[in-house]
Scaffold this active site. Structure first.
Site, PDB file in Angstrom:
ATOM      1  N   HIS A  33     -67.499 141.957 -45.198  1.00 59.39           N
ATOM      2  CA  HIS A  33     -68.088 141.160 -44.125  1.00 59.39           C
ATOM      3  C   HIS A  33     -68.665 142.103 -43.071  1.00 59.39           C
ATOM      4  O   HIS A  33     -68.460 143.321 -43.153  1.00 59.39           O
ATOM      5  CB  HIS A  33     -67.035 140.215 -43.495  1.00 59.39           C
ATOM      6  CG  HIS A  33     -65.907 140.912 -42.825  1.00 59.39           C
ATOM      7  ND1 HIS A  33     -64.633 140.944 -43.344  1.00 59.39           N
ATOM      8  CD2 HIS A  33     -65.838 141.618 -41.675  1.00 59.39           C
ATOM      9  CE1 HIS A  33     -63.846 141.631 -42.549  1.00 59.39           C
ATOM     10  NE2 HIS A  33     -64.549 142.058 -41.521  1.00 59.39           N
TER      11      HIS A  33
HETATM   12  P1  TYD Z   1     -60.283 139.235 -42.616  1.00 59.10           P
HETATM   13  O1  TYD Z   1     -60.814 139.871 -41.364  1.00 59.10           O
HETATM   14  O2  TYD Z   1     -61.260 138.483 -43.449  1.00 59.10           O
HETATM   15  O3  TYD Z   1     -59.558 140.348 -43.513  1.00 59.10           O
HETATM   16  P2  TYD Z   1     -60.099 141.570 -44.361  1.00 59.10           P
HETATM   17  O4  TYD Z   1     -61.452 141.944 -43.883  1.00 59.10           O
HETATM   18  O5  TYD Z   1     -59.101 142.632 -44.123  1.00 59.10           O
HETATM   19  O6  TYD Z   1     -60.094 141.205 -45.791  1.00 59.10           O
HETATM   20  O7  TYD Z   1     -59.060 138.329 -42.219  1.00 59.10           O
HETATM   21  C1  TYD Z   1     -58.220 137.757 -43.212  1.00 59.10           C
HETATM   22  C2  TYD Z   1     -57.601 136.499 -42.639  1.00 59.10           C
HETATM   23  O8  TYD Z   1     -56.778 136.816 -41.512  1.00 59.10           O
HETATM   24  C3  TYD Z   1     -58.629 135.488 -42.182  1.00 59.10           C
HETATM   25  O9  TYD Z   1     -58.257 134.225 -42.680  1.00 59.10           O
HETATM   26  C4  TYD Z   1     -58.515 135.460 -40.693  1.00 59.10           C
HETATM   27  C5  TYD Z   1     -57.163 136.049 -40.388  1.00 59.10           C
HETATM   28  N1  TYD Z   1     -57.196 136.897 -39.187  1.00 59.10           N
HETATM   29  C6  TYD Z   1     -56.746 136.404 -37.992  1.00 59.10           C
HETATM   30  O10 TYD Z   1     -56.298 135.249 -37.879  1.00 59.10           O
HETATM   31  N2  TYD Z   1     -56.788 137.214 -36.886  1.00 59.10           N
HETATM   32  C7  TYD Z   1     -57.274 138.473 -36.936  1.00 59.10           C
HETATM   33  O11 TYD Z   1     -57.281 139.191 -35.900  1.00 59.10           O
HETATM   34  C8  TYD Z   1     -57.760 138.966 -38.201  1.00 59.10           C
HETATM   35  C9  TYD Z   1     -58.317 140.355 -38.310  1.00 59.10           C
HETATM   36  C10 TYD Z   1     -57.716 138.147 -39.295  1.00 59.10           C
END
Ligand code: TYD
Length: 142
Positions: free
Chosen positions: A56
């Site tokens: 992302h």
């Molecule tokens: P995401 O940022 O998509 O993770 P990665 O890039 O590491 O794969 O986040 C994964 C999940 O965690 C998503 O459903 C949102 C949640 N999340 C939060 O609730 N708060 C946060 O600060 C972060 C970073 C993620």
């Protein structure tokens, strides 16, 4: 919106305080170590072997990504150029500017990915579709 490129992202050396055989301390300070105020800290851990994270981009968020333990690769992509950084030192951080597609992979066993971020969590700041990201970068530059 900024026309950011992967060359705006770089490895930041963190201060290291050695305590002989008692271990080390590294420090990140607002505005001094990183050019943003840290409003949120989160960390990834228990990442299964072969797993990929990220995939992302953020529109406004600045981040510092640190391999607090173990190692992993971060590939940044600005729509034109890709750069891969191997993070494996707890006294180094990767400063990531907004507008970078990122993929994290090759996590070692027990790796901990510590992220310091310039803002609180906001799903509206995410671009999770790669085509949408390219459109965003293209419109940014037009
Ligand atoms: P995401 O940022 O998509 O993770 P990665 O890039 O590491 O794969 O986040 C994964 C999940 O965690 C998503 O459903 C949102 C949640 N999340 C939060 O609730 N708060 C946060 O600060 C972060 C970073 C993620």
């Amino acid at each position: 919106m900024k026309k950011t490129t992967v060359y705006d992202c770089s490895i930041v050396e963190l201060s290291q305080h050695h305590s002989d055989r008692k271990g080390n301390i590294s420090v990140v300070e607002n505005g001094k170590t990183v050019p943003f105020n840290v409003k949120r800290t989160y960390y990834l851990y228990d990442i299964p072997g072969g797993e990929e994270r990220g995939a992302h981009a953020h529109k406004e968020l600045h981040q510092l990504i640190i391999a607090a333990s173990g190692s992993f690769d971060v590939t940044l992509n600005d729509g034109n150029v890709k750069r891969t950084f191997m993070l494996n030192r707890p006294y180094q951080g990767l400063y990531v500017v907004p507008g970078m597609w990122r993929e994290l992979n090759n996590f070692s066993s027990g790796a901990v990915c510590l992220v310091l971020a310039s803002d609180i969590y906001d799903e509206a700041d995410y671009i999770r579709d790669y085509r949408e990201f390219l459109e965003y970068k293209f419109s940014e530059n037009s």
